[in-house]
Structure formats: structure tokens, C-alpha cells
Design an enzyme around this catalytic site. Structure first.
Site, PDB file in Angstrom:
ATOM      1  N   GLU A 115       0.864  -1.184   0.000  1.00 29.41           N
ATOM      2  CA  GLU A 115       0.000   0.000   0.000  1.00 29.41           C
ATOM      3  C   GLU A 115       0.895   1.227   0.000  1.00 29.41           C
ATOM      4  OE1 GLU A 115      -4.174  -1.221   1.979  1.00 29.41           O
ATOM      5  OE2 GLU A 115      -2.569  -1.079   3.422  1.00 29.41           O
ATOM      6  N   HIS A 243      -9.308   9.313   2.617  1.00 37.84           N
ATOM      7  CA  HIS A 243      -8.862   8.214   1.765  1.00 37.84           C
ATOM      8  C   HIS A 243      -9.014   8.661   0.312  1.00 37.84           C
ATOM      9  CE1 HIS A 243      -8.282   4.294   0.001  1.00 37.84           C
ATOM     10  NE2 HIS A 243      -7.967   3.819   1.189  1.00 37.84           N
ATOM     11  N   ARG A 288      -0.810   8.940   1.701  1.00 43.58           N
ATOM     12  CA  ARG A 288      -2.238   9.109   1.411  1.00 43.58           C
ATOM     13  C   ARG A 288      -2.685  10.574   1.317  1.00 43.58           C
ATOM     14  NH1 ARG A 288      -5.675   5.038   5.042  1.00 43.58           N
ATOM     15  NH2 ARG A 288      -4.888   3.388   3.696  1.00 43.58           N
ATOM     16  N   HIS A 349     -11.741   9.469   6.252  1.00 44.75           N
ATOM     17  CA  HIS A 349     -11.479   8.051   6.497  1.00 44.75           C
ATOM     18  C   HIS A 349     -11.050   7.758   7.927  1.00 44.75           C
ATOM     19  CE1 HIS A 349     -10.385   3.969   5.509  1.00 44.75           C
ATOM     20  NE2 HIS A 349      -9.107   4.168   5.755  1.00 44.75           N
ATOM     21  N   ARG A 384      -1.638   9.015   8.703  1.00 38.93           N
ATOM     22  CA  ARG A 384      -1.403   7.616   9.067  1.00 38.93           C
ATOM     23  C   ARG A 384      -0.901   6.793   7.881  1.00 38.93           C
ATOM     24  NH1 ARG A 384      -4.520   3.070   8.837  1.00 38.93           N
ATOM     25  NH2 ARG A 384      -6.284   4.222   7.991  1.00 38.93           N
TER      26      ARG A 384
HETATM   27  C1  SIN Z   1      -7.523   0.455   2.606  1.00 40.69           C
HETATM   28  O1  SIN Z   1      -7.786  -0.723   2.419  1.00 40.69           O
HETATM   29  O2  SIN Z   1      -7.177   1.221   1.716  1.00 40.69           O
HETATM   30  C2  SIN Z   1      -7.650   1.018   3.983  1.00 40.69           C
HETATM   31  C3  SIN Z   1      -6.514   0.585   4.786  1.00 40.69           C
HETATM   32  C4  SIN Z   1      -6.217   1.576   5.853  1.00 40.69           C
HETATM   33  O3  SIN Z   1      -6.954   2.562   6.005  1.00 40.69           O
HETATM   34  O4  SIN Z   1      -5.209   1.411   6.531  1.00 40.69           O
END
Ligand code: SIN
Length: 513
Positions: A115, A243, A288, A349, A384
Site C-alpha cells: 500500500e 482516503h 495518502r 477516512h 497515518r
Molecule cells: C484500505 O484498504 O485502503 C484502507 C486501509 C487503511 O486505512 O489502513
């Protein structure tokens, strides 16, 4: 009627469940309050992406560095150290070995996904419904535990504190402390106190104060507001993470997990141009806050209400197998992600700030703890890192569960309290609905992804007025979950706004134009 327990836990996500199980396994009596009728609700259940474990050629320092970089200079290093020291071992001991959570495997090993802002692949997952797999593995243990009483369909109203609720005026001179909470049975509206040696807030987040959010309907900011009214210290409330990718066009903002980008999904604008190289060298996998603001900018520049996430270049069968929940959801909107671009927009988010806690999960108020999203441990700083939330919930849930298991002499004082007085006025649904719309739109437009001084001050004026109206309404009203949530929502929105106004530095998710 009243109840008494050694440990009172308000909230039933991963952090609350782990704290409850840990204290109960240590022999403590626990009462766990859950606002809904099932333990498989709330943000944990909705988590898609995964939980950080260990990558190949990974180590604690690499993980720490990634968290610190994403947090944009505002993380509390001792908390990050605790997370990287304890977290992955707890994943192994508790989630994998004790609860047998079914994480995906690939070639005989745990499958690792990627990610944004992670330097290696280190996130384990259960398809794209990791939170569901974890909740369904952990909750039954709590439900069957002889030391845990679960009160489903109950809502916490306020924390009991010596300064606010003791009938003995001399108690005021003692150290402020919490000794339980006023709780309402949602079905009967009966309100009763639960006295507790120690109380843990595990109430989750605040996404519902924004019109566009990935959060479930329960996330109305209850814990922040209760802690604030009780006099506990809040920290970093203005660091709200947006998000980057939720489905545009749906009534609710359904999340498209960051792991979709981790597995190769790309972002394009309405002219089919891949744009992230303009904003960050890590492109779609930048932190993010940067991806979300870049999308916002791209939408403004192209005059479009959304951008697109494109996975059509990936193997079609593999996509459907790896992301079954997302695929199913998109099909309900007649979108086939294997053949069409997914229209996406950012949405509120995660709250990186919250009730300030120590490494043990203690708040600034004696006998009150906070864990999970409602807490500010300092791990997340101003933004985060993806997939740290479940890890933090697990780690602080475990630490706090152990800490409250040691009951000291000071935890044993229970003063006499004033009788609860309920109002008599029937709830007016129209007022509640309009007040929520006011909160959600004001937060989205004035204290959102991009803020200005003028917008934040406008929001402050609106919330100053609205909170006194709502407080007046609350005092006179017959108790209900709706009025309790509205009161908490406006208090939390006001707190976020005030924090945002006070901080003039653009950092992480706090961006003033
Ligand atoms: C996601 O699956 O993008 C959310 C994961 C997160 O917020 O850490």
C-alpha cells in the site's frame, strides 16, 4: 438500577475486544458496551486492506521509518517504537495462533500486499475483507468468555467523573478521575450508571461528521466528545485523513482499498491522463494525504467531480479473486472493474488524533484509558501510514487490557452520585436530520481536505451556535441514541475545527490554502 465492574469497555471494534479479552483472561470482570446489536459492526469489520506484519527483507527500523515519513514529522517516536516492537509479534501470537484468522497464503507463505508509502510488501490480508475475517475470528471468543458481559444495543452517554458527578463537594480537591459511565439501553431508553475501577474508551472514529466518509454510521465521534466533556486531553484532532479512493456516484462512499493501487491500479483524470507523476515520485503509492490532495487538485483543474482508478491492465481473473467484495459492490452499480475505469473521489477516512494516551493507553484523566481510533497514541502523526490502524488497535488494546488488570487502591473509590434526570420532550427527527446535514456539510466544505482561514472561522461560528442549540435540546429531550449521537457529533466537529484554527503549519492531512 446500577451495575459495577472492574473494567468497563465502551466500544466493540478490534481494540475494545482485545482489551476486553486480555483483561478477562487476566481474571478481571469486564462489561463491554456495544451501540449496535452485533459485535461485527463498526470500522474494524469494514477494514479492507490488511494489517502490517513482516515483509521479506524487512525490519523494525524500515517500518518505523515508513511510519515517520508518512506522519510528516508529527509522530511520537516512543509510540512508533512500541508499535514496531510489539505489533508484529502480537499479530502472530493473537491473530494467527490464538484466533486462527485466515489470512491469504501464496506458495505456502502469508501473501504480502503493498500500500502507499510502504518501502516493502509487508501487509497480510484476507482477500479484500480483512476486518471481517478478524472480527469473525475474535468476537466469538469474547461472547463466550465467562468474565465478559456484553451489553449490545446500549449507548454510553457520559463518563462519570469525580469532579462532575460526586455529591461530596470536597472530592473536587482530589485528582480528577473517571469511575465509569452513564449508559442507556437503546430499546427501553432506561439510563443507568455503570461503576468501574477502570474505563476504556474504544468508541472508534468520527467520519460521520463529514458528508462523504468511508466510516460506518456508528462513527459519530462519541468517545472524543465524552472525553472532552470529562476533561481529558485531546490531541491532534485536526489531522483527519481522507482516503483517496471511494466510489463516486454511490449514496455512500464505498472504499476502494489502497491495496488496489498497491497491486498496480493507476489513477487517471477525465482526459485519460495518468497524473500522479506531477505530484510525487512514488506516484499512486505516495503517502495518502498527498494522493488525496492531488486528486482534489486534478478534479479542480479538469473541472470534473471525480477521477478514475484503472485496473484493466491487470489479469481479469486474478482481480476478481483478489478483490471479491469490491468487485461485487461495483457490480451492484453496473461497473465491471475488469472492463471499466472506476470513478473515484476522496472521503473522510480516519482520525489520526484523538484522546491523548500514554504508551500504556492511559489518558490524562485517572482511571480512563483510550484505545483504537478514538485514541491519539502519537503513532500516526499528521498522516497515518496505510494498514497501521488494526496493528495499533491490537497493540494498544493488549497493552491497556493488561494495564487495567492491575487494580490499585486509587482505582477503588466510588463516590455517591446525583440521580440521573431525563428530559421529557419528544425527539424531533426533522431537527436532528437538519443539524446533522449542517455539521456534515460544514465540515466537508470548511474543514476538509483543503482548508482556508476564512472557511475554518466560518465553521467555528456555525458550531459555536449549533452546539449551544443542541445542548439545550439535549437537556430537555427524552434520551435517545439519536440525540446522544448528535450532541457528540457537534462537540467533535467543533473540537476538530478549533484544533485546525490553532495550527498554522501545513503538515500531513492539515492543509491550509
Ligand atoms: C484500505 O484498504 O485502503 C484502507 C486501509 C487503511 O486505512 O489502513
Amino acid at each position: 438500577m446500577f451495575k459495577q465492574t472492574e473494567v468497563l469497555i465502551i466500544g466493540s471494534g478490534l481494540a475494545g475486544l482485545i482489551a476486553a479479552i486480555t483483561a478477562a483472561d487476566n481474571g478481571r470482570n469486564v462489561i463491554l458496551i456495544n451501540k449496535t446489536d452485533t459485535l461485527t459492526s463498526g470500522s474494524t469489520y469494514w477494514a479492507q486492506g490488511g494489517i502490517i506484519f513482516r515483509g521479506n527483507e524487512d525490519d523494525k527500523n524500515k517500518l518505523m521509518e515508513d511510519i515517520l515519513v508518512a506522519g510528516d514529522g508529527a509522530c511520537w517516536q516512543p509510540a512508533v517504537e512500541q508499535l514496531v516492537d510489539l505489533g508484529p509479534d502480537l499479530v502472530k501470537d493473537i491473530l494467527i495462533d490464538k484466533f486462527n484468522v485466515k489470512f491469504d497464503q501464496s506458495q505456502g507463505h502469508l501473501d504480502l500486499t503493498e500500500e502507499g508509502a510502504h518501502s516493502v510488501r509487508r501487509i497480510i490480508h484476507s482477500k479484500d475483507h480483512t476486518g471481517k475475517a478478524i472480527s469473525e475470528a475474535v468476537a466469538p471468543y469474547a461472547q463466550k468468555h465467562k468474565n465478559i458481559t456484553i451489553l449490545n444495543n446500549h449507548t454510553a452517554i457520559d463518563l462519570l467523573t469525580i469532579s462532575h458527578h460526586s455529591t461530596n463537594p470536597l472530592d473536587l480537591y482530589d485528582k480528577p478521575a473517571c469511575f465509569g459511565a452513564y449508559i442507556m439501553n437503546n430499546s427501553t431508553s432506561e439510563v443507568f450508571p455503570i461503576f468501574a475501577n477502570n474505563t476504556i474508551l474504544a468508541t472508534g472514529g468520527l467520519g460521520q461528521i463529514y458528508i462523504n466518509t468511508t466510516n460506518p454510521s456508528e462513527s459519530t465521534g462519541d468517545g472524543y466528545a465524552m472525553a472532552y466533556r470529562a476533561g481529558a486531553r485531546l490531541l491532534n484532532m485536526h489531522y483527519i485523513q481522507f482516503h483517496p479512493t471511494t466510489v463516486y456516484g454511490a449514496n455512500e462512499r464505498f472504499l476502494i482499498s489502497e491495496s488496489v493501487r498497491g497491486e498496480g491500479g493507476i489513477l487517471v483524470n477525465k482526459y485519460k491522463q495518468r497524473f500522479m507523476s506531477k505530484y510525487h515520485s512514488s506516484m499512486e503509492l505516495a503517502p495518502r494525504d498527498i494522493v488525496a490532495r492531488s486528486i482534489y487538485n486534478e478534479m479542480l483543474e479538469t473541472g470534473s467531480p471525480n477521477v478514475y482508478l484503472d485496473v484493466r491492465h491487470l489479469d481479469k481473473d486474478w482481480i476478481v479473486n483478489r478483490f471479491p467484495s469490491i468487485n461485487k459492490y461495483l457490480h451492484s452499480f453496473d461497473i465491471d472493474m475488469t472492463h471499466e475505469k472506476i470513478p473515484v473521489v476522496p472521503a473522510a477516512h480516519y482520525s489520526c488524533g484523538g484522546v491523548g494516551v500514554s504508551l500504556r493507553g492511559r489518558t490524562s484523566l485517572q482511571r480512563l484509558y483510550a484505545v483504537g481510533e478514538v485514541a491519539c497514541t502519537g503513532v500516526h502523526g499528521a498522516n497515518r501510514l496505510a494498514s497501521t490502524s488494526l496493528l495499533e488497535a491490537l497493540t494498544w488494546g493488549w497493552v491497556a487490557g493488561n494495564t487495567v488488570s492491575e487494580i490499585t487502591k486509587e482505582d477503588e473509590y466510588f463516590p455517591k452520585i446525583f440521580d440521573w434526570e431525563d428530559g421529557t420532550e419528544e425527539m424531533d427527527n426533522a431537527l436532528i436530520a437538519q443539524d446533522w446535514l449542517n455539521i456534515k456539510n460544514t465540515m466537508w466544505n470548511y474543514v476538509g481536505l483543503v482548508r482556508t482561514k476564512a472557511r475554518m472561522h466560518r465553521a467555528q461560528t456555525i458550531f459555536r451556535h449549533l452546539s449551544s442549540e443542541v445542548e439545550d435540546f439535549y437537556r430537555k429531550a427524552k434520551m435517545s441514541k439519536e440525540i446522544i449521537q448528535l450532541r457528540n457529533g457537534v462537540t467533535t466537529a467543533y473540537a476538530v475545527t478549533n484544533f485546525a484554527i490553532e495550527d498554522r503549519t501545513n503538515r500531513g492531512s492539515h492543509f491550509i490554502k
